[in-house]
Design a protein around this motif. Sequence first.
Motif, PDB file in Angstrom:
ATOM      1  N   ILE A 137      17.363 -10.245 -11.308  1.00  0.00           N
ATOM      2  CA  ILE A 137      18.201 -10.861 -12.332  1.00  0.00           C
ATOM      3  C   ILE A 137      17.702 -12.286 -12.527  1.00  0.00           C
ATOM      4  O   ILE A 137      17.711 -13.086 -11.603  1.00  0.00           O
ATOM      5  CB  ILE A 137      19.682 -10.856 -11.904  1.00  0.00           C
ATOM      6  CG1 ILE A 137      20.180  -9.427 -11.795  1.00  0.00           C
ATOM      7  CG2 ILE A 137      20.521 -11.658 -12.879  1.00  0.00           C
ATOM      8  CD1 ILE A 137      21.580  -9.306 -11.283  1.00  0.00           C
ATOM      9  N   PHE A 138      17.244 -12.591 -13.730  1.00  0.00           N
ATOM     10  CA  PHE A 138      16.677 -13.915 -13.995  1.00  0.00           C
ATOM     11  C   PHE A 138      17.552 -14.766 -14.899  1.00  0.00           C
ATOM     12  O   PHE A 138      17.394 -15.965 -14.947  1.00  0.00           O
ATOM     13  CB  PHE A 138      15.281 -13.774 -14.614  1.00  0.00           C
ATOM     14  CG  PHE A 138      14.319 -13.077 -13.697  1.00  0.00           C
ATOM     15  CD1 PHE A 138      13.901 -13.669 -12.524  1.00  0.00           C
ATOM     16  CD2 PHE A 138      13.851 -11.814 -14.004  1.00  0.00           C
ATOM     17  CE1 PHE A 138      13.017 -13.026 -11.676  1.00  0.00           C
ATOM     18  CE2 PHE A 138      12.958 -11.169 -13.163  1.00  0.00           C
ATOM     19  CZ  PHE A 138      12.548 -11.775 -11.990  1.00  0.00           C
ATOM     20  N   SER A 139      18.455 -14.153 -15.643  1.00  0.00           N
ATOM     21  CA  SER A 139      19.291 -14.931 -16.551  1.00  0.00           C
ATOM     22  C   SER A 139      20.757 -14.575 -16.324  1.00  0.00           C
ATOM     23  O   SER A 139      21.082 -13.515 -15.802  1.00  0.00           O
ATOM     24  CB  SER A 139      18.914 -14.653 -18.004  1.00  0.00           C
ATOM     25  OG  SER A 139      19.231 -13.314 -18.337  1.00  0.00           O
ATOM     26  N   SER A 140      21.637 -15.456 -16.770  1.00  0.00           N
ATOM     27  CA  SER A 140      23.064 -15.207 -16.584  1.00  0.00           C
ATOM     28  C   SER A 140      23.537 -14.049 -17.458  1.00  0.00           C
ATOM     29  O   SER A 140      24.397 -13.276 -17.054  1.00  0.00           O
ATOM     30  CB  SER A 140      23.881 -16.462 -16.857  1.00  0.00           C
ATOM     31  OG  SER A 140      23.732 -16.850 -18.201  1.00  0.00           O
ATOM     32  N   SER A 141      22.968 -13.882 -18.647  1.00  0.00           N
ATOM     33  CA  SER A 141      23.368 -12.763 -19.504  1.00  0.00           C
ATOM     34  C   SER A 141      22.948 -11.430 -18.888  1.00  0.00           C
ATOM     35  O   SER A 141      23.677 -10.445 -18.972  1.00  0.00           O
ATOM     36  CB  SER A 141      22.792 -12.911 -20.907  1.00  0.00           C
ATOM     37  OG  SER A 141      21.383 -12.888 -20.872  1.00  0.00           O
ATOM     38  N   ARG A 142      21.786 -11.386 -18.253  1.00  0.00           N
ATOM     39  CA  ARG A 142      21.330 -10.169 -17.565  1.00  0.00           C
ATOM     40  C   ARG A 142      22.234  -9.895 -16.356  1.00  0.00           C
ATOM     41  O   ARG A 142      22.589  -8.753 -16.085  1.00  0.00           O
ATOM     42  CB  ARG A 142      19.874 -10.329 -17.125  1.00  0.00           C
ATOM     43  CG  ARG A 142      19.357  -9.263 -16.208  1.00  0.00           C
ATOM     44  CD  ARG A 142      19.014  -7.978 -16.929  1.00  0.00           C
ATOM     45  NE  ARG A 142      18.480  -7.037 -15.959  1.00  0.00           N
ATOM     46  CZ  ARG A 142      18.931  -5.813 -15.799  1.00  0.00           C
ATOM     47  NH1 ARG A 142      19.885  -5.362 -16.568  1.00  0.00           N
ATOM     48  NH2 ARG A 142      18.409  -5.023 -14.902  1.00  0.00           N
TER      49      ARG A 142
END
Length: 193
Positions: A137-142
Amino acid sequence: MKTLRIVLFLLLIPALAYSKPKKEIPFIYLNPNQVLYITVIDNIYDMGGESDRYHYIEETLEKVLDETEFPMGYKVGRFGWRVPKEQPELQLIFHKWGNNGMGEIEVRLNASLKETSHGRSRNKLGYVHEREGSFGIFSSSRAIKVYNDVLSKALIKLLAELNEHFEVDFGYAEPDGDTQSLSPSLGTPIDDK
């Protein structure tokens, strides 16, 4: 001999005191004409808003109920809201919803169904546990998407158990030849040709 009788009597008193029959819990049937009040009991309260975990629980719960075509109206609220006495209540108690420290997103919750009109009887729906690897998981939306996906899988398991509480009338012939109609949720019967 008299001493033996007294000792036996004293030993039997606790056994007789605790041998009263347990109260039978009635099975709660849901009526599609009522409204199911869903109370979310979460261990984190963040004053509402987009960053509040309750917001995502509510959104995912409504999405799963719509996708599974839940046959009953519902309202979702946070612990502390008032539920009308004549309506059933589903309580969702979230114990964990997050990273478990082993690279997985984990959801753990208990659920129970309450019938408030008949003395607040309760049917426990059980403990639901679901987890899935988060795989980079690299982004908050992901991260939010993965969290909601794992929660969706747990809620689908829960709804399968909750669907057992609907009465289903398949229609059958009475001895005098009258037939009962099918439940409206099952559609209309097919005529014999």
